[in-house]
Design an enzyme around this catalytic site. Sequence first.
Site, short mmCIF file in Angstrom:
data_model
loop_
_atom_site.label_atom_id
_atom_site.label_comp_id
_atom_site.label_asym_id
_atom_site.label_seq_id
_atom_site.Cartn_x
_atom_site.Cartn_y
_atom_site.Cartn_z
CE LYS A 1 26.68 65.63 92.97
NZ LYS A 1 27.83 64.82 92.55
N GLY B 1 39.17 61.15 68.53
CA GLY B 1 40.52 61.60 68.17
C GLY B 1 41.53 60.50 68.43
N GLY C 1 30.15 48.73 96.55
CA GLY C 1 31.10 49.84 96.74
C GLY C 1 30.46 50.99 97.49
CB ALA C 2 30.26 51.92 101.00
CB VAL D 1 32.24 59.43 95.82
CG1 VAL D 1 31.63 60.80 95.92
CG2 VAL D 1 33.62 59.44 96.44
CG HIS E 1 24.07 85.77 114.18
ND1 HIS E 1 24.24 84.49 114.67
CD2 HIS E 1 22.87 86.21 114.67
CE1 HIS E 1 23.21 84.18 115.44
NE2 HIS E 1 22.37 85.21 115.46
P1 FAD Z 1 35.78 63.24 81.39
O1 FAD Z 1 34.80 64.12 82.05
O2 FAD Z 1 35.60 61.78 81.50
O3 FAD Z 1 35.79 63.66 79.85
C1 FAD Z 1 36.51 62.98 78.89
C2 FAD Z 1 35.87 63.24 77.55
O4 FAD Z 1 36.74 62.77 76.53
C3 FAD Z 1 34.53 62.52 77.34
O5 FAD Z 1 33.61 63.40 76.78
C4 FAD Z 1 34.88 61.41 76.35
O6 FAD Z 1 33.80 61.08 75.49
C5 FAD Z 1 35.99 62.08 75.55
N1 FAD Z 1 36.89 61.14 74.88
C6 FAD Z 1 37.55 60.08 75.40
N2 FAD Z 1 38.36 59.52 74.47
C7 FAD Z 1 38.22 60.26 73.35
C8 FAD Z 1 38.79 60.21 72.07
N3 FAD Z 1 39.71 59.30 71.76
N4 FAD Z 1 38.40 61.11 71.15
C9 FAD Z 1 37.47 62.06 71.45
N5 FAD Z 1 36.90 62.18 72.67
C10 FAD Z 1 37.27 61.28 73.60
N6 FAD Z 1 33.65 65.12 90.34
C11 FAD Z 1 33.49 66.23 91.08
O7 FAD Z 1 34.44 67.00 91.23
N7 FAD Z 1 32.30 66.52 91.69
C12 FAD Z 1 31.22 65.71 91.57
O8 FAD Z 1 30.16 66.00 92.13
C13 FAD Z 1 31.36 64.53 90.80
N8 FAD Z 1 30.31 63.71 90.66
C14 FAD Z 1 30.46 62.58 89.88
C15 FAD Z 1 29.37 61.72 89.80
C16 FAD Z 1 29.48 60.57 89.05
C17 FAD Z 1 28.29 59.65 88.93
C18 FAD Z 1 30.70 60.29 88.35
C19 FAD Z 1 30.82 59.07 87.50
C20 FAD Z 1 31.78 61.14 88.45
C21 FAD Z 1 31.67 62.30 89.23
N9 FAD Z 1 32.73 63.17 89.40
C22 FAD Z 1 32.60 64.27 90.18
C23 FAD Z 1 34.04 62.93 88.74
C24 FAD Z 1 34.14 63.78 87.47
O9 FAD Z 1 33.04 63.48 86.62
C25 FAD Z 1 35.45 63.52 86.76
O10 FAD Z 1 36.52 63.69 87.66
C26 FAD Z 1 35.63 64.48 85.60
O11 FAD Z 1 34.59 64.34 84.68
C27 FAD Z 1 36.98 64.25 84.90
O12 FAD Z 1 37.11 65.12 83.83
P2 FAD Z 1 37.98 64.77 82.56
O13 FAD Z 1 37.90 65.96 81.67
O14 FAD Z 1 39.30 64.29 82.98
O15 FAD Z 1 37.27 63.53 81.87
P1 NAI Z 2 35.33 55.18 94.96
O1 NAI Z 2 36.76 54.92 94.83
O2 NAI Z 2 34.86 56.43 95.57
O3 NAI Z 2 34.64 53.99 95.78
C1 NAI Z 2 34.74 52.66 95.38
C2 NAI Z 2 34.44 51.78 96.59
O4 NAI Z 2 34.26 50.48 96.13
C3 NAI Z 2 35.60 51.76 97.59
O5 NAI Z 2 35.09 51.99 98.88
C4 NAI Z 2 36.19 50.38 97.41
O6 NAI Z 2 36.75 49.87 98.59
C5 NAI Z 2 34.96 49.59 97.00
N1 NAI Z 2 35.26 48.38 96.24
C6 NAI Z 2 36.20 48.21 95.28
N2 NAI Z 2 36.16 46.93 94.80
C7 NAI Z 2 35.15 46.31 95.46
C8 NAI Z 2 34.60 45.00 95.40
N3 NAI Z 2 35.07 44.09 94.57
N4 NAI Z 2 33.57 44.71 96.23
C9 NAI Z 2 33.07 45.63 97.08
N5 NAI Z 2 33.56 46.90 97.18
C10 NAI Z 2 34.57 47.22 96.38
O7 NAI Z 2 34.74 54.98 93.48
P2 NAI Z 2 33.33 55.31 92.86
O8 NAI Z 2 32.29 55.48 93.91
O9 NAI Z 2 33.14 54.31 91.79
O10 NAI Z 2 33.57 56.72 92.19
C11 NAI Z 2 34.65 56.90 91.28
C12 NAI Z 2 35.23 58.25 91.44
O11 NAI Z 2 34.37 59.22 90.85
C13 NAI Z 2 35.39 58.72 92.88
O12 NAI Z 2 36.56 58.21 93.47
C14 NAI Z 2 35.49 60.18 92.69
O13 NAI Z 2 36.79 60.50 92.33
C15 NAI Z 2 34.55 60.44 91.53
N6 NAI Z 2 33.26 60.93 92.04
C16 NAI Z 2 33.25 62.11 92.71
C17 NAI Z 2 32.07 62.59 93.24
C18 NAI Z 2 32.10 63.85 94.01
O14 NAI Z 2 33.10 64.54 93.96
N7 NAI Z 2 31.04 64.19 94.74
C19 NAI Z 2 30.81 61.89 93.07
C20 NAI Z 2 30.96 60.63 92.38
C21 NAI Z 2 32.15 60.20 91.87
#
Ligand code: FAD
Ligand code: NAI
Length: 476
Positions: free
Chosen positions: A58, A123, A191-192, A194, A455
């Site tokens: 973000k 852990g 992958g199109a 999120v 508004h």
């Molecule tokens: P995580 O955030 O993955 O945290 C897990 C933690 O556990 C990590 O710090 C890891 O190092 C630690 N860990 C793992 N194994 C061990 C172990 N054995 N011992 C100690 N520590 C360990 N979601 C949204 O809602 N809005 C968004 O805008 C959004 N944007 C995203 C953008 C990107 C690029 C990505 C990749 C994801 C995005 N997400 C978004 C998804 C969101 O990041 C995840 O859904 C969320 O972080 C999940 O939280 P979690 O606590 O389950 O796991």
């Molecule tokens: P995603 O599931 O959103 O999208 C993956 C895309 O890749 C799908 O459209 C799928 O059909 C395509 N795909 C899969 N295999 C493929 C292949 N071999 N060749 C071409 N296309 C292929 O997964 P993404 O973007 O990796 O994000 C992971 C997750 O992280 C999201 O599902 C979401 O839960 C979380 N996230 C949330 C955000 C938010 O809330 N704004 C921002 C970014 C991530």
Amino acid sequence: MVKQFDVVVIGAGPGGYIAAIRAAQLGMSVACIDEWKNDSGGPAPGGTCTNVGCIPSKALLQSSEYFDHAHHHFADHGIVLADVPTIDVAKMLGRKNGVVKQNNDGILFLFKKNKVSFFHGRGSFVGTADGGYEIKVAGAADEVIVGKQVVVATGSTARALPGAAFDEKQILSNDGALSIGAVPKKLGVIGAGVIGLEMGSVWRRLGADVTILEALPAFLGAVDQQIAKEAHKAFTKQGLKMSFGVKIDSVKADKKGVTVQYADDQGAAQTLVVDKLIVSIGRLPNTTGLNAEGVGLKLDERGFVAVDDDCRTSLPNVWAVGDVVRGPMLAHKAEEEGVAVAERIAGQHGHVNFNTIPWVIYTSPEIAWVGQTEQQLKAAGRDYKAGTFPFMANGRARALGDTTGMVKFLADAKTDEILGVHIVGPMASELIAEAVVAMEFRASSEDIARICHAHPSLSEATKEAALAVDKRTLNF
Ligand code: FAD
Ligand code: NAI
């Protein structure tokens, strides 16, 4: 002496750190273990979300949007720039890293404030102990602690394409995609989904020629298709190139760049050569190093920790939340589960309503939704009414100069209960909150239509879309 805790949480992402804080608020002694390291090897709690997910993405979306505005929209407002704006990528990434650090530090502060003991390291389950589980923390100095209850919140990691491991230099996961040191001339995205759309937007706004290759034939298949069509139109106009129905055959990185061989939707062989390739094809649950099998913690067939509706695992007093369990991989879903589990451990009735978890894609226009899509209602044979209102007819959107998109309501044909709200347009991420509240209270579209909205505000489009369900918009 071995340190004993009522609750040990493994992982300090949004699921884990929130579970730890809520458990501490409820009077329990709590430890939270997390292994994430910052550049100097220190702790960086907050998980994927804080370090390489929600927060840094973000930050970059904001920077790149300002840049895009300076390039393409300031002139409309009579703002004249003496020179063509340029981007200092190092500064932009430095700002992003600063935002991440503020969040890491904020969580460490919250742990102190709530008396959560933080352990920096990995852990893993050792076995059962008197009254709980022994958990080994492998950090600067290894130690074993005991928790009566354990919450597994170890999150997820990016899925690589077979035969194309992430090197984070040319073939990038979300991690590398958030740290590209200079704007690539040509950027490929597989992958199109999120991440592909958000990261593709960042680098396109900064000047990269971005091509996205998607396996599925339809754009954003899980999104209401009327909304997805509108978004697709806007992204295409901005210059994002997208191909659907492709099959990736091979990915090869060398000095010349990254070469992707694929078959297009007609089955014809195609080649894409790019400077960098982001692979965003979904994420895998992270159970590496937990010693799940050693203690008999059951995983499901896809590798997620198997849980029931209340996040109970196969082991007594072991719970799991967030990305490592079924359900949407969203930070707020992880947080809700973390709170609910802490409350259940305390004997309360924690609850997560999966029907009202909002989704947001932070592109421009933003896409946000809650509840069911029109295609889901049709497939279920549900009798519904739909109402839409375009931002083009909203005064605030015109003043902002951002009139793309619409708000769409879906309501039950008989009871008028809101079944889904879908938005593509400015500030959809904020607007969706009203719909979530309405659905949580099982409101009807008429309820929203009768509520006074300020508004001029974008939220008037929400009210008007609710009025549209009854075919009585006032401004369109
Ligand atoms: P995580 O955030 O993955 O945290 C897990 C933690 O556990 C990590 O710090 C890891 O190092 C630690 N860990 C793992 N194994 C061990 C172990 N054995 N011992 C100690 N520590 C360990 N979601 C949204 O809602 N809005 C968004 O805008 C959004 N944007 C995203 C953008 C990107 C690029 C990505 C990749 C994801 C995005 N997400 C978004 C998804 C969101 O990041 C995840 O859904 C969320 O972080 C999940 O939280 P979690 O606590 O389950 O796991
Ligand atoms: P995603 O599931 O959103 O999208 C993956 C895309 O890749 C799908 O459209 C799928 O059909 C395509 N795909 C899969 N295999 C493929 C292949 N071999 N060749 C071409 N296309 C292929 O997964 P993404 O973007 O990796 O994000 C992971 C997750 O992280 C999201 O599902 C979401 O839960 C979380 N996230 C949330 C955000 C938010 O809330 N704004 C921002 C970014 C991530």
